[in-house]
Every structure is written in C-alpha cells, then in structure tokens.
Design a protein around this motif. Structure first.
Motif, mmCIF file in Angstrom:
data_model
loop_
_atom_site.group_PDB
_atom_site.id
_atom_site.type_symbol
_atom_site.label_atom_id
_atom_site.label_comp_id
_atom_site.label_asym_id
_atom_site.label_seq_id
_atom_site.Cartn_x
_atom_site.Cartn_y
_atom_site.Cartn_z
ATOM 1 N N GLY A 1 -4.733 5.332 -0.980
ATOM 2 C CA GLY A 1 -6.114 4.863 -0.934
ATOM 3 C C GLY A 1 -6.448 3.797 -1.977
ATOM 4 O O GLY A 1 -7.305 2.943 -1.755
ATOM 5 N N GLY B 1 6.761 9.756 8.014
ATOM 6 C CA GLY B 1 6.864 8.334 7.711
ATOM 7 C C GLY B 1 5.488 7.768 7.471
ATOM 8 O O GLY B 1 4.490 8.501 7.455
ATOM 9 N N LYS C 1 -2.842 17.972 -1.369
ATOM 10 C CA LYS C 1 -3.486 17.819 -0.061
ATOM 11 C C LYS C 1 -3.547 19.134 0.723
ATOM 12 O O LYS C 1 -3.976 19.159 1.868
ATOM 13 N N ARG D 1 -0.505 12.037 2.583
ATOM 14 C CA ARG D 1 0.672 12.322 1.773
ATOM 15 C C ARG D 1 0.937 13.820 1.910
ATOM 16 O O ARG D 1 -0.008 14.615 1.966
ATOM 17 N N LYS E 1 0.835 -1.204 0.000
ATOM 18 C CA LYS E 1 0.000 0.000 0.000
ATOM 19 C C LYS E 1 0.867 1.250 0.000
ATOM 20 O O LYS E 1 1.808 1.368 0.777
ATOM 21 N N ASP F 1 -6.379 0.402 -0.500
ATOM 22 C CA ASP F 1 -7.526 0.098 0.360
ATOM 23 C C ASP F 1 -8.711 -0.357 -0.489
ATOM 24 O O ASP F 1 -9.406 -1.322 -0.164
HETATM 25 P P1 ADP Z 1 -4.534 9.262 -1.402
HETATM 26 O O1 ADP Z 1 -4.861 7.907 -1.933
HETATM 27 O O2 ADP Z 1 -4.716 10.379 -2.373
HETATM 28 O O3 ADP Z 1 -3.200 9.336 -0.724
HETATM 29 P P2 ADP Z 1 -6.775 8.779 0.422
HETATM 30 O O4 ADP Z 1 -7.369 9.603 1.521
HETATM 31 O O5 ADP Z 1 -7.729 8.254 -0.608
HETATM 32 O O6 ADP Z 1 -5.609 9.628 -0.240
HETATM 33 O O7 ADP Z 1 -6.068 7.520 1.055
HETATM 34 C C1 ADP Z 1 -4.928 7.643 1.840
HETATM 35 C C2 ADP Z 1 -4.738 6.339 2.600
HETATM 36 O O8 ADP Z 1 -3.398 6.247 3.028
HETATM 37 C C3 ADP Z 1 -5.582 6.266 3.856
HETATM 38 O O9 ADP Z 1 -5.845 4.910 4.146
HETATM 39 C C4 ADP Z 1 -4.654 6.891 4.907
HETATM 40 O O10 ADP Z 1 -4.964 6.476 6.212
HETATM 41 C C5 ADP Z 1 -3.329 6.335 4.459
HETATM 42 N N1 ADP Z 1 -2.151 7.128 4.792
HETATM 43 C C6 ADP Z 1 -1.725 8.254 4.168
HETATM 44 N N2 ADP Z 1 -0.559 8.670 4.714
HETATM 45 C C7 ADP Z 1 -0.269 7.805 5.693
HETATM 46 C C8 ADP Z 1 0.823 7.684 6.622
HETATM 47 N N3 ADP Z 1 1.827 8.548 6.618
HETATM 48 N N4 ADP Z 1 0.806 6.643 7.488
HETATM 49 C C9 ADP Z 1 -0.223 5.770 7.482
HETATM 50 N N5 ADP Z 1 -1.269 5.824 6.642
HETATM 51 C C10 ADP Z 1 -1.288 6.817 5.749
#
Ligand code: ADP
Length: 483
Positions: free
Chosen positions: A20, A357, A308, A303, A17, A23
C-alpha cells in the motif's frame, strides 16, 4: 504561495510496488497539487525504476556515497517531478526492493537505505542549485534517516522541515549498534533523542525523534500506536510527541480504481448496473477453478502474513464452505500460510481457489466480481483493499482495528435502520470472531435488497484523495510557516 515538497520513499506506483505504501506515494503528488503544493518524489534506482523512468538528466553526482559512486537524476518526461538515486552498486540488483530473489532481505539494507536517506537530506538542504524544498516528507523506515540527517548533519543550504509518515510501525529498520559509526551521523545522534533504541540503531525511531511532525495513515491507528499492544516498542515516543502525531486516512486513486472504466474487468459497471458484476464473478470462478453458482463468493487480496490474520482464515475455511460460500485468495508471503491454503484447495475442490503471486490485474477483477472481501487484520494502519472494495461494490468484512475501523460502517441494527452501513466489522480476530462475521455476511447476502443498498452506499462513500490531500497540504504549510 506555492510550496515545494520532497516526498522520499522506497516505492511508488506505477514504477515499483510491494504494498500500500506505493499506492499512497504514487497518488500524493496529484492529491496535493490542487492546494498549490509542488511535490517531487525521490526513489531508489532499482532496475525496474530506471527502466520505467526512460530519459533522465543528472542533477548531482557523488564520488563516494557510503563507498559507492552515485548520482541523482531527474526524470525528463514525468507527469509529476521525480528524482532517482542512481547507484548501481546498491540498487542495481535483481530481486525485490528489499530482498534477494531467494526472498531473504539484502544484508546491506542498512547501508542501502542510509545512503538513500543521506541523498534525500542533501536534496532537502539545497545540494542542487535552484532546487529548494521547504518540506521533506519521509515515508516508513527506509526513508526515516532523512529527517535525522537533516537534524544532526544537514547539507550545505537551508534545511527543509521534516514530516515522518508511519505506514506500518511494525517495520522499523533495527540494526546492531556497530553500524552507527558508518552512518556519518555525529555522536549526539547516538542518544535516546536520536537513533538509539535499546542499544540498537532504529531508523524509524531516528525519523520520529527528528521530524517536526509525525503522521500515520488513520486516526484510529494514531491512537492505537500510543499503546504497547500496537506501538511495537515505539509507543513511548508516539505518546511523548502528543499532538505532533496526526492520523490522515489514505485515499484511493480513482483514476486507477474505478469500476466504470477499469480495463482489468471483464465487464465495467456503475452502481446502477451492479448486475454486470456477475460477468466478473464468472471470470473469477474460471480463473480460480471454482464451481459456478450464485452463492456468496468471498475474496482475499493480501500479503500472506500473521498481521493479516490469514492463519485465522485457514481455521474458518470449513465454516465458510459449510455455509455455501466460496473463497478465492490472491496473495504471497509466508510459506506455511501458502501451504495451508493449498491444502484447503485440496480439501474443498471447487469451493476454495488460490493464486500465489502478485497480480495487479487479477486484484482488480476480484474486487469487480467478488461479493465480499475478508480483511481480518490483527492490526491495520489504514488498509487499501477495503477502500477499493467499497468503490467496487465488494462488501468489506473487516477486523475492527486501525484504518479498517475508520473506513467501514458495520451493518449493525442501528446502522441498517439509519441506512448508513457499508460493510461488516468484527472483533476479536479469532475463529469465533471471523466465523460469526461470515455468518452475518451470508445473512445479509441472502436479503438482496439490503445487500444492494450496502453495496451502493459503499460505492458512494468518498475515499478519493481530495480530503486527505488537503490535510497534508495544510500540515506542510503550517510547518513551513506559510499559511
Ligand atoms: P499492506 O500495504 O499492509 O500490504 P494495504 O491494504 O495497505 O496492505 O495495501 C496492499 C496493496 O497491495 C493493495 O493495493 C492490494 O491490492 C495490493 N496487493 C496485495 N497483495 C497483492 C497481490 N498478491 N496481487 C496484487 N495486489 C496485491
């Protein structure tokens, strides 16, 4: 009648991963299963994927796939059917799925994801005996050549119908024209109805032109990407495809994201025991080196990118702290934004904390103890963090765009009076827009009864996959002519 679908993606939880996309791809098989859709997920064999897969069985072998030997393997003990392209030359590398350990994109990403898409198209046109797929569902640019191969250069058998899902139109897979001849596509694909886009090769465009249906991950984003402001140069084709472009909002995997049985929390809770969230709040404070107090604790899990709106967060931090709030940020990305956050921590010790991180467990804890999450995205196809926040009683404060606009109900006077508000929406994404949203959030927080009601309503909102799983299944059936 049961329908067989090949879901093609460059990442999927729990194997790999970066955002998103993973997921969604990870949750889809279970979401469509109740609708008699058997989904097989096809992934590139990065080291993490090969390791997590355990025992595999070869179902197809290539002597020469873009100059490399490769095989397609089936995971033996998978809960849902899973195939992997095992090609060590292209995917067996340290680093991320798309970039070297230094953070720069692999030079041969065009070849890596063309090979992956070629293999997906082969699978979806019957290269493995006894394995027939009615639908190929491609996700994002990394998989987008698969519909193009199916259309312009299908494999030996009957080709599946193709669905192209755009999780983020900002990432398109653009490469110089000279790679076209390496792709194994016929000349007819080098056209505006094919992969050509302003004299370059565009993988996403090729997928959008070739797929029988296009989806994106929220109705608002589906409408937005028809305009030049959001379409990133592909608005013309989105517009031209008209009703073939549909918005299906993402769900969340409630088996993974549920505050009553989440092992990452210091204290689990339900809407009836919201007081227990304070235990998680204390844990966040100590993890991030923040002062302990009962004022509002904002969180960000993201991110760290221009999309964002993190640069705008940097601008409003003084305002946020000046209003008695604290901020905990988990994320990684642009070096400049990371530096700006570190600088804010120095300026506001005990009030701002940053963890650079990627930390899945910490992201759960933050949703379970933060009072409100900031999601000031300039554009957001769907967004998942606000959905997790709703489920966890962490009030989302979101920009009014894309999926954020579709999933959060702003606590304006009418919504509060009607008892339907679930968060705060704001526009534009600017200092004034965000600072005002923070002020409004603090006012709501200082009225505990209203705040609790907003939290509880969010927790009750149904963003499980039930509805979206049904919508995808319906689309597959319509395309397969199998109602
Ligand atoms: P994108 O796919 O554009 O990054 P989304 O909100 O659709 O944004 O999904 C981001 C996913 O990644 C979510 O599950 C979020 O919890 C996770 N995520 C983003 N950054 C981190 C991080 N630094 N540590 C843990 N999970 C993260």
């Amino acid at each position: 009648m049961s329908l067989s679908v090949l879901s093609v993606a460059s990442e999927a939880v729990p194997l790999i991963k970066t955002g998103g996309l993973a997921d969604v791809v990870g949750a889809l098989p279970a979401a469509v299963a109740p609708h008699d859709v058997q989904m097989t997920t096809f992934l590139p064999g990065y080291p993490a994927v090969m390791m997590a897969a355990g025992k595999v069985r070869q179902v197809h072998c290539y002597d020469d796939l873009f100059g490399h030997s490769a095989r397609i393997v089936k995971v033996v003990d998978a809960k849902f059917s899973m195939l992997i392209l095992d090609c060590p030359d292209l995917f067996g590398r340290d680093g991320g799925p798309y970039s070297a350990p230094s953070g720069t994109d692999w030079d041969d990403n065009w070849r890596r994801f063309a090979a992956f898409a070629r293999a997906a198209a082969d699978l979806a046109s019957g290269v493995v005996k006894g394995q027939h797929f009615e639908i190929l569902h491609a996700h994002d640019w990394q998989s987008a050549l698969a519909p193009a191969y199916l259309r312009f250069a299908p494999g030996p058998g009957l080709a599946a119908k193709a669905v192209m899902t755009i999780h983020n139109i900002a990432f398109q897979g653009h490469y110089p024209a000279k790679i076209f001849k390496e792709l194994g596509l016929p000349k007819s694909a080098w056209s505006v109805e094919g992969v050509m886009h302003h004299d370059e090769v565009s993988y996403l465009k090729g997928g959008m032109e070739s797929a029988h249906a296009i989806t994106t991950v929220s109705p608002s984003y589906a409408a937005e990407i028809r305009s030049s402001e959001f379409g990133m140069g592909l608005e013309g084709i989105v517009f031209a495809r008209g009703d073939d472009v549909k918005g299906i909002v993402n769900g969340i995997d409630t088996a993974v994201w549920h505050p009553s049985n989440d092992k990452n929390l210091s204290a689990t809770y339900t809407a009836r025991t919201l007081g227990r969230r304070a235990i998680n709040k204390r844990a966040i404070e100590s993890t991030f080196g923040l002062d302990q107090d009962d004022g509002p604790l904002f969180i960000i899990v993201s991110r760290l990118a221009w999309q964002k709106g993190i640069d705008v967060v940097l601008e409003v931090i003084d305002h946020l702290v000046g209003n008695g709030c604290r901020l905990a940020v988990l994320g990684s990305g642009d070096a400049e934004l990371e530096a700006g956050l570190h600088e804010a921590v120095t300026r506001h010790p005990g009030r701002v904390g940053v963890h650079i991180g990627y930390d899945e467990a910490l992201s759960h804890l933050m949703q379970g103890g933060g009072d409100a999450i900031l999601v000031p995205s300039r554009f957001e196809p769907c967004g998942l963090t606000q959905l997790y926040a709703l489920a966890y009683g962490c009030v989302p404060v979101v920009a009014r765009t894309g999926g954020l606009a579709d999933t959060v109900i702003d606590a304006n006077v009418a919504a509060l009076a009607d008892g339907v508000a679930t968060g705060v929406q704001f526009a534009p994404v600017s200092y004034n827009g965000l600072a005002h949203a923070i002020t409004r959030t603090v006012q709501l927080y200082r009225d505990p009864e209203t705040w609790r009601a907003i939290q509880k309503r969010g927790m009750k909102a149904d963003f499980s996959w039930a509805r979206s799983g049904e919508a995808y299944a319906e689309l597959y059936r319509k395309l397969a002519g199998n109602k």
